[in-house]
Write a protein that holds these residues in place. Structure first.
Motif, PDB file in Angstrom:
ATOM      1  N   VAL A  92      17.013  36.163  60.644  1.00  0.00           N
ATOM      2  CA  VAL A  92      17.084  37.155  59.564  1.00  0.00           C
ATOM      3  C   VAL A  92      18.327  36.905  58.715  1.00  0.00           C
ATOM      4  N   PHE A  93      19.467  36.704  59.400  1.00  0.00           N
ATOM      5  CA  PHE A  93      20.746  36.473  58.718  1.00  0.00           C
ATOM      6  C   PHE A  93      20.621  35.308  57.731  1.00  0.00           C
ATOM      7  N   ASP A  94      19.901  34.279  58.187  1.00  0.00           N
ATOM      8  CA  ASP A  94      19.817  33.091  57.345  1.00  0.00           C
ATOM      9  C   ASP A  94      18.699  33.140  56.310  1.00  0.00           C
ATOM     10  N   CYS A  95      17.606  33.848  56.667  1.00  0.00           N
ATOM     11  CA  CYS A  95      16.457  33.819  55.748  1.00  0.00           C
ATOM     12  C   CYS A  95      16.444  34.985  54.770  1.00  0.00           C
ATOM     13  N   THR A  96      17.260  36.001  55.041  1.00  0.00           N
ATOM     14  CA  THR A  96      17.170  37.172  54.175  1.00  0.00           C
ATOM     15  C   THR A  96      17.582  36.841  52.740  1.00  0.00           C
ATOM     16  N   ARG A  97      16.985  37.560  51.819  1.00  0.00           N
ATOM     17  CA  ARG A  97      17.299  37.328  50.400  1.00  0.00           C
ATOM     18  C   ARG A  97      18.603  38.010  50.020  1.00  0.00           C
ATOM     19  N   GLU A  98      19.082  38.904  50.897  1.00  0.00           N
ATOM     20  CA  GLU A  98      20.346  39.573  50.629  1.00  0.00           C
ATOM     21  C   GLU A  98      21.497  38.674  51.067  1.00  0.00           C
ATOM     22  N   GLY A  99      22.537  38.685  50.292  1.00  0.00           N
ATOM     23  CA  GLY A  99      23.727  37.944  50.677  1.00  0.00           C
ATOM     24  C   GLY A  99      24.438  38.721  51.769  1.00  0.00           C
ATOM     25  N   VAL A 100      24.934  38.005  52.792  1.00  0.00           N
ATOM     26  CA  VAL A 100      25.672  38.682  53.858  1.00  0.00           C
ATOM     27  C   VAL A 100      27.035  38.021  53.988  1.00  0.00           C
ATOM     28  N   LEU A 101      28.028  38.847  54.134  1.00  0.00           N
ATOM     29  CA  LEU A 101      29.393  38.357  54.268  1.00  0.00           C
ATOM     30  C   LEU A 101      30.043  39.157  55.383  1.00  0.00           C
ATOM     31  N   VAL A 102      30.643  38.455  56.337  1.00  0.00           N
ATOM     32  CA  VAL A 102      31.298  39.154  57.448  1.00  0.00           C
ATOM     33  C   VAL A 102      32.776  38.780  57.420  1.00  0.00           C
ATOM     34  N   THR A 103      33.626  39.781  57.527  1.00  0.00           N
ATOM     35  CA  THR A 103      35.056  39.473  57.629  1.00  0.00           C
ATOM     36  C   THR A 103      35.550  39.984  58.969  1.00  0.00           C
ATOM     37  N   ASN A 104      36.658  39.426  59.427  1.00  0.00           N
ATOM     38  CA  ASN A 104      37.270  39.977  60.640  1.00  0.00           C
ATOM     39  C   ASN A 104      38.059  41.232  60.271  1.00  0.00           C
ATOM     40  N   HIS A 105      38.730  41.804  61.268  1.00  0.00           N
ATOM     41  CA  HIS A 105      39.385  43.084  60.978  1.00  0.00           C
ATOM     42  C   HIS A 105      40.542  42.925  59.995  1.00  0.00           C
ATOM     43  N   ASP A 106      41.011  41.658  59.816  1.00  0.00           N
ATOM     44  CA  ASP A 106      42.083  41.436  58.830  1.00  0.00           C
ATOM     45  C   ASP A 106      41.538  41.245  57.422  1.00  0.00           C
TER      46      ASP A 106
END
Ligand code: C2E
Ligand code: MG
Ligand code: MG
Length: 639
Positions: A92-106
């Motif tokens: 899902v993370f890779d195929c979704t049409r939505e952009g996903v961005l994850v940051t660490n707590h910093d």
């Protein structure tokens, strides 16, 4: 097959086997020991009980084993389900049409997905370890981000529209959801942002709004948008105490074009009319197509009705030029209805209704013209506009003349100067007085050209007289109050003096008292500059402008001209007499000359002379005449 299932099957088989062995054994044993059936049935009962007990034992053992096996199996199943879920999430993370961005707590980026790369144009290695501020568009103020973080802190999630920047630099809208992720101990571990590029939605939203507010044929605002804009314009006009004008423009007999040449040509014609109208106006004017062959024009700043009428005339004239539509040369006349704010109406709706009824009047008055909502205004405005139009032509066709009125030194009765007064030799109306056309020229801006022309003529004429040996001390020229405040006046006077070669000492500029007092500081500066040129300055129509004596004292002026209104009352009117006395005393105390104008009788001249006004101008000395008709020898004796 899972381990727990295998154990369950094995236990069941063992149980079956043991049951069969026991049954075999017990029936064999029973048959050989008992021949008495009562005893046999008792043993069978005991046998049954034993079977139940043994079965229960087996079940107990099997159950414990089975539960143990099933426990292990559940864990195993859980683990494999987790793996499955992770696999699905990754997909899902890779195929979704939505952009996903994850940051660490910093706040450093640790993951981005494929859609992120597609939307932003960045490769993952370019953004990993960076902060999301890299994508800031600069469109949102700091307060926007502060509010976003406050919501994240309080609710753990934020959703909204945000403008970000792609790698290409393009700014685009996103719909973004940001969520905080906590670890098992409740500590903040990550931020996850999921976003979609909503530029396409925005574009279609804009397109929808545009379609709802614009006329598809001409792309002009439609009635809905026009009314809305008109209302806004009226609100701001009201605040700034400005006047507005709404013009409803209708093409005369447009139906004939549609009927005779077809609707395609009709449509092309409407488009061409819209384009021509749009090209006529600058900012501050809103143009709309209300429907059919009806257009509307809103002039946001229209202080006078004459300006609205002039605008209407400009539209009528502009649309009179032929249109070339698909090789047809087409001519069209226009009718216009005008309604004024705030005079005729206070709301956009009402202005539209009034303009519509004014349009009806224009049509019934024979078309190809305009009408104001109020009838008297229509006639008045028409005259003014006609006059303005004709005046422009008068300048081009040299219908203007300069007349000169003598100014006499009363003690000697000698003519010592002249005042240049403009006249309009109208081909049909004869000589038109400046009192009629100067106000129109001032309103239309033509005054600058007229005054410059009169000044040039007067200076040239003075040079000619000097060459002919006529001894005049000055030629006086009137300067409109509209020009007096302008800095160009100085350049204009300097230019005329240079071009004509007249000694500046022979040129007197007359400025009305009201023009001086309108902005005394500007007037003072202007007068000093003009004085530097060497010209003389006189205040015209003195006594009508409520001068402050203190201010008057500071002005570098050589002459006060007593307004003819006070002279007219002499010698009988005591008030006029008192005023004239004060003006003369005032002028003398400030070292200025006094000149009385409008002297029609010898008694007036005699009294003025007695009171100390040495210079006189009026019909009694001589009317304004063309330069060739001035009577140099005329020296009327006062005493
Ligand atoms: P003004 O400068 O006060 O000119 C005097 C006016 O009084 C002139 O009117 C003149 O003809 C008139 N007048 C002179 N003697 C008598 C008299 O004995 N009795 C009566 N009843 N009137 C007399 P005119 O020529 O009609 O000019 C009117 C005004 O138009 C002038 O008043 C001046 O303010 C303006 N004007 C005239 N020519 C020009 C010009 O070239 N430029 C500008 N900006 N204004 C001008
Ligand atoms: Mg004058
Ligand atoms: Mg005057």
């Amino acid at each position: 097959m899972s381990a727990s299932y295998r154990y369950a099957v094995r236990a069941a088989l063992l149980y079956l086997l043991l049951s069969m062995i026991w049954l075999q054994f017990s029936s064999h044993l029973l048959n050989s020991f008992f021949d008495n059936s009562a005893e046999l049935s008792r043993w069978q009962l005991i046998n049954g009980y034993a079977w139940v007990v043994i079965s229960a034992g087996f079940i107990f053992i099997a159950r414990a084993r089975l539960l143990r096996c099933l426990g292990i199996g559940a864990k195993l199943r859980e683990r494999s389900e987790d793996r499955e879920r992770l696999r699905q999430a990754a997909a899902v993370f890779d195929c979704t049409r939505e952009g996903v961005l994850v940051t660490n707590h910093d706040g450093l980026i640790v993951h981005v997905n494929r859609a992120f790369i597609q939307i932003t144009g960045y490769q993952s290695e370019e953004v990993l370890g960076q902060r999301p501020s890299l994508f800031k568009s600069g469109r949102h103020p700091a307060a926007f981000y502060q509010a976003m973080f406050a919501t994240l802190q309080s609710k753990g999630e934020w959703s909204g529209e945000i403008w970000n920047r792609r790698k290409s630099g393009e700014i685009y809208p996103q719909w973004q959801t940001i969520r905080l992720i906590h670890d098992d101990h409740g500590r903040l571990s990550h931020f996850v942002a999921v976003f979609s590029d909503i530029s396409a939605i925005k574009n279609s939203e804009h397109e929808l709004i545009r379609l709802a507010h614009h006329d598809p044929l001409t792309d002009l605002p439609n009635r809905l948008l026009f009314t809305d804009r008109a209302q806004q314009a009226l609100t701001s006009a009201q605040a700034q105490k400005r006047g507005c004008a709404l013009l409803m423009v209708d093409l005369d007999h447009f139906k004939m074009i549609n009927d005779s040449l077809g609707h395609t040509i009709g449509d092309h014609m409407l488009k061409a009319v819209a384009e021509r109208l749009a090209a006529m106006f600058g900012p501050g004017i809103t143009l709309a197509r209300l429907g059919g062959d009806e257009f509307a024009v809103l002039a946001e700043s229209c202080p006078q009705l004459v300006q609205a009428a002039a605008l209407a005339q400009r539209i009528i004239d502009g649309l009179k030029e032929p249109f070339l539509i698909d090789e047809h040369q087409l001519f069209i006349n226009t009718s216009i209805g005008i309604s004024l704010f705030p005079g005729d109406a206070l709301s956009a709706e009402q202005l539209l209704r009034n303009a519509d009824s004014a349009l009806f009047k224009a049509k019934s008055a024979g078309r190809n013209g305009y009408a104001l909502y109020t009838e008297e205004l229509t006639a008045h405005a028409q005259q003014r506009v006609e006059l303005a139009f004709e005046l422009r032509r008068a300048l081009e066709q040299q219908q203007l003349r300069v007349y000169y009125q003598p100014i006499h030194d009363m003690p000697t009765s000698r003519m010592i100067g002249v005042e240049a007064l403009v006249r309009w030799e109208h081909p049909e109306r004869g000589l038109v007085s400046p009192a009629e056309f100067i106000p129109v020229a001032e309103r239309t801006g033509l005054i600058a050209e007229i005054d410059a022309w009169v000044m040039r003529q007067a200076c040239q004429q003075m040079c000619q007289w000097q060459q002919a040996g006529v001894a005049l001390s000055f030629v006086a020229v009137n300067v409109s109050s509209r020009l007096f405040a302008r800095r160009e006046l100085y350049q204009q006077v300097a230019q005329v003096l240079r071009d004509t070669g007249l000694d500046p000492a022979y040129l007197e500029l007359e400025v009305t008292e009201s023009a001086v007092m309108e902005d005394p500081e500007v007037a003072l500066e202007q007068m000093h500059r003009l004085r530097e040129l060497g010209v003389r300055l006189a205040i015209d129509d003195f006594g009508t402008g409520y001068s402050s004596l203190l201010r008057l004292k500071r002005l570098p002026v050589q002459k006060l001209k007593i307004d003819q209104g006070f002279v007219a009352g002499l010698p009988g009117d005591e008030d006029d007499g008192a005023i004239v006395r004060v003006i003369i005393a005032l002028a003398h105390s400030m070292g200025m000359q006094v000149q009385a104008e409008g002297i029609e009788q010898v008694e007036q001249a005699a009294l003025l002379l007695e009171l100390g006004s040495h210079l006189g101008q009026g019909y009694w000395f001589g009317r304004p005449v063309p330069p060739g008709q001035l009577n140099w020898a005329h020296a009327p004796a006062i005493g």
